[in-house]
Motif scaffolding. Structure first.
Motif, mmCIF file in Angstrom:
data_model
loop_
_atom_site.group_PDB
_atom_site.id
_atom_site.type_symbol
_atom_site.label_atom_id
_atom_site.label_comp_id
_atom_site.label_asym_id
_atom_site.label_seq_id
_atom_site.Cartn_x
_atom_site.Cartn_y
_atom_site.Cartn_z
ATOM 1 N N GLU A 264 0.831 -1.205 0.000
ATOM 2 C CA GLU A 264 0.000 0.000 0.000
ATOM 3 C C GLU A 264 0.868 1.260 0.000
ATOM 4 O O GLU A 264 0.538 2.252 -0.668
ATOM 5 N N LEU A 267 2.179 1.651 -3.493
ATOM 6 C CA LEU A 267 1.097 2.077 -4.383
ATOM 7 C C LEU A 267 0.826 3.567 -4.238
ATOM 8 O O LEU A 267 0.610 4.265 -5.236
ATOM 9 N N THR A 271 1.272 6.269 -7.234
ATOM 10 C CA THR A 271 0.192 7.199 -7.575
ATOM 11 C C THR A 271 0.681 8.648 -7.530
ATOM 12 O O THR A 271 0.316 9.470 -8.377
ATOM 13 N N ASN A 349 2.044 0.619 -11.999
ATOM 14 C CA ASN A 349 0.843 0.732 -11.163
ATOM 15 C C ASN A 349 -0.082 -0.464 -11.377
ATOM 16 O O ASN A 349 -0.617 -1.036 -10.419
ATOM 17 N N ASP A 350 -0.261 -0.846 -12.650
ATOM 18 C CA ASP A 350 -1.117 -1.996 -12.953
ATOM 19 C C ASP A 350 -0.546 -3.282 -12.358
ATOM 20 O O ASP A 350 -1.293 -4.121 -11.833
ATOM 21 N N ARG A 353 -1.105 -3.240 -8.586
ATOM 22 C CA ARG A 353 -2.524 -3.459 -8.280
ATOM 23 C C ARG A 353 -2.911 -4.912 -8.531
ATOM 24 O O ARG A 353 -3.717 -5.490 -7.784
#
Length: 446
Positions: A264, A267, A271, A349-350, A353
């Motif tokens: 997290e 991530l 972002t 990012n993908d 995730r």
């Protein structure tokens, strides 16, 4: 009866037909001096304010000479003020003022530059251009001769720059310049009329001024590219560090609370990188696109000159290829680098995730398995309790029947209560068991 075709026109027909004639060339004599100014008024995201600011400058100039200025929607304006002529054009980001003054007698090149028409413009209006002047150039149009050596010596004296650019153009003219800002704050251009046809002098002067103006406007993208380079380096370094952290955490045991907290955190940082690169792209995308558009206009205007080399001096096309093209390539490279970095950030990012999604699916599967195990335990407990329930209910029912048998015996009926109670025990137990089973099936069907 004849048809009045004007009444059949589309509402925009006359306006569109006049557009190709809206920016005519200046009609120049063989001895003339021009002063060209390109005024850049930066109004972020509001083209209307840009146009109003440009019209306000033109209104002030016209008001000083008692001339009626054009309307607020005008994009071009021409007027003969007597001592000089003005041609004004309003573009998307800037407006140009071209002042032209004809000389009754041929002047030397030095004298022509000294008698530029800017001397007729009020200094107060010139001071209002502070911080807005993007291009300031003097152009001298003069008769030429066929003595290249004498011309070269004369130009070396006029221009302060060491490297000059020159070429024969339009099969009757010559252009000389060094594309440098001289000590008076103006760049200089000399247009020599050796055998130009009518109107070719004005056309040539306008092409030269457009090259200078579009060149400077194209270079506005270079500071953005130079400032963006270090920022992109920093973003790329942060992305590389985050990717390395992802690889390292992938080799460890995933799914633990510590690993989930780390994912997290990564991530959130990715972002943040995506937001930074998007902000940078928004700040640069318009400027880089505009620079490429201006650069294409410069190349188009150079092609229209149909240059021929003058020995020992680079042509304007060669000068721009060596000096302007690298700057435009830098802007284009930074633009491509922004796009590629944005794609890599989105891809990273993908990936993260997806990894977090896989961990969450694994956790959900474990939760479902634990729920199934608890349900199985509850079923076993329910089955055990169900046996106890049959015994308890049967006990109470048989007790009631025992009391009923004793009451019947007391009433004189020939009944043995103990024997009757013993006989109904299996019957009652079977009925109770069947009743509970039927009730459970009914609840299960709902």
């Amino acid at each position: 009866m004849s048809i009045v075709f004007a009444s059949l026109n589309h509402p925009q027909r006359v306006v569109l037909a006049a557009e190709v004639h809206s920016r005519p060339f200046l009609q120049l004599t063989r001895s003339e001096t021009l002063t060209h100014l390109a005024v850049y008024v930066r109004e972020e995201g509001n083209g209307g304010r840009h146009a109003s600011a440009q019209h306000a400058l033109l209104d002030d100039l016209c008001a000083h000479f008692g001339v009626v200025a054009p309307g607020g929607e005008a994009k071009h304006f021409y007027h003969d003020f007597g001592r000089f002529r003005l041609k004004w054009e309003c573009h998307t980001e800037f407006a140009t003022y071209t002042f032209a003054q004809a000389h009754e007698e041929p002047l030397s090149t030095d004298q022509a530059f000294a008698r530029a028409p800017l001397a007729h413009i009020p200094q107060q209006w010139q001071l209002s251009l502070k911080g807005k002047l993007m291009v300031a150039a003097h152009v001298v149009v003069e008769p030429g001769d066929d003595d290249p050596a004498a011309t070269a010596r004369q130009m070396q004296r006029i221009f302060e720059g060491k490297l000059m650019s020159s070429s024969k153009v339009l099969q009757g003219g010559e252009i000389w310049t060094d594309f440098q800002i001289q000590s008076d704050g103006f760049s200089r251009f000399v247009v020599r009329d050796i055998g130009l046809r009518e109107l070719q002098g004005g056309r040539l002067a306008q092409r030269i001024l457009e090259i200078e103006t579009y060149r400077m406007m194209a270079l506005l993208g270079l500071p953005h590219a130079q400032q963006s380079g270090p920022l992109l380096n920093q973003i790329e370094g942060d992305l590389a560090a985050l990717t390395a952290a992802m690889v390292q955490s992938e080799q460890s045991t995933a799914g633990t609370p510590e690993e989930q907290a780390e994912d997290e955190r990564v991530l959130r940082k990715i972002t943040g990188l995506a937001a930074r690169i998007e902000k940078l792209s928004l700040e640069n995308s318009y400027r880089f696109s505009a620079s490429q558009a201006y650069f294409r206009l410069v190349q188009a205007r150079i092609e229209e000159l149909r240059e021929q080399r003058i020995e020992g001096v680079p042509t304007i096309g060669e000068f721009m290829e060596r000096r302007l093209a690298p700057a435009m390539n830098t802007c284009q490279a930074i633009a491509r680098r922004q796009e590629a970095l944005a794609e890599r950030i989105a891809h990273t990012n993908d990936l993260l995730r997806t990894r977090i999604g896989i961990v969450q699916e694994r956790q959900n599967r474990q939760i479902l398995e634990s729920m199934n195990a608890r349900a199985a335990q509850q079923l076993k407990l329910q089955q055990a309790v169900e046996g106890l329930s049959v015994a308890a209910i049967s006990y109470y029912v048989i007790g009631l029947l025992g009391y009923a048998g004793k009451a019947a015996k007391a009433a004189g009926l020939p009944i043995n209560p103990d024997l009757a109670t013993g006989l109904v025990v299996p019957v009652v137990a079977a009925c109770v068991w069947l009743g509970l089973r039927r009730m459970h099936k009914g609840l299960g069907s709902h």
